[in-house]
Scaffold this motif. Structure first.
Motif, mmCIF file in Angstrom:
data_model
loop_
_atom_site.group_PDB
_atom_site.id
_atom_site.type_symbol
_atom_site.label_atom_id
_atom_site.label_comp_id
_atom_site.label_asym_id
_atom_site.label_seq_id
_atom_site.Cartn_x
_atom_site.Cartn_y
_atom_site.Cartn_z
ATOM 1 N N GLU A 21 0.759 6.916 -6.643
ATOM 2 C CA GLU A 21 -0.078 7.734 -6.943
ATOM 3 C C GLU A 21 0.471 9.343 -6.934
ATOM 4 O OE1 GLU A 21 -3.418 6.932 -4.136
ATOM 5 O OE2 GLU A 21 -3.695 4.871 -5.598
ATOM 6 N N SER A 22 1.673 9.428 -5.336
ATOM 7 C CA SER A 22 1.964 10.996 -5.219
ATOM 8 C C SER A 22 3.085 11.544 -6.292
ATOM 9 C CB SER A 22 2.513 10.948 -3.653
ATOM 10 O OG SER A 22 3.086 10.512 -4.084
ATOM 11 N N LYS B 161 0.660 -0.878 -0.106
ATOM 12 C CA LYS B 161 0.096 -0.049 -0.446
ATOM 13 C C LYS B 161 1.070 1.043 0.361
ATOM 14 C CE LYS B 161 -4.286 -1.747 2.262
ATOM 15 N NZ LYS B 161 -4.727 -1.295 2.978
ATOM 16 N N LEU C 123 2.552 1.546 -3.270
ATOM 17 C CA LEU C 123 1.205 1.972 -4.453
ATOM 18 C C LEU C 123 1.337 3.620 -4.422
ATOM 19 C CD1 LEU C 123 -1.161 -0.395 -4.788
ATOM 20 C CD2 LEU C 123 0.418 0.015 -6.414
ATOM 21 N N GLY C 124 0.561 3.783 -2.708
ATOM 22 C CA GLY C 124 0.350 5.293 -2.708
ATOM 23 C C GLY C 124 1.407 5.966 -3.241
ATOM 24 N N GLY D 245 2.346 10.983 -9.389
ATOM 25 C CA GLY D 245 1.447 11.421 -10.360
ATOM 26 C C GLY D 245 1.031 11.426 -11.944
#
Length: 83
Positions: free
Chosen positions: A80-81, A73, A76-77, A83
């Motif tokens: 995402e950050s 997690k 994956l986070g 972008g």
């Protein structure tokens, strides 16, 4: 409930499937289902979707790096950050 004795070959074939099996006549028509008997532990494991303890044990013994759910997690986070 009635009992229907099976010959050893048929019984072995049914048990080897290790899951619900459709029982058919010679024309292929389903006449019923065979469900293998399970221990309470096995029924709970399957019902709850828990992994087989032997598989978990084997995985723990492998030398490869493994990742926890939290590790995945977090990774994956971080994607995402970015972008």
């Amino acid at each position: 409930m009635s009992d229907v004795p099976l010959d050893n070959k048929t019984l072995a074939a049914l048990i080897a499937q290790n899951r619900l099996v459709a029982v058919t006549d010679v024309e292929g028509q389903i006449v019923g289902y065979f469900a293998p008997a399970l221990s309470r532990e096995e029924m709970a494991r399957r019902h709850l979707g828990l992994p087989d303890p032997e598989i978990v044990r084997a995985q723990r013994e492998k030398p490869e790096k493994t990742y926890t759910t939290a590790d995945v997690k977090a990774y994956l986070g971080s994607l995402e950050s970015r972008g």
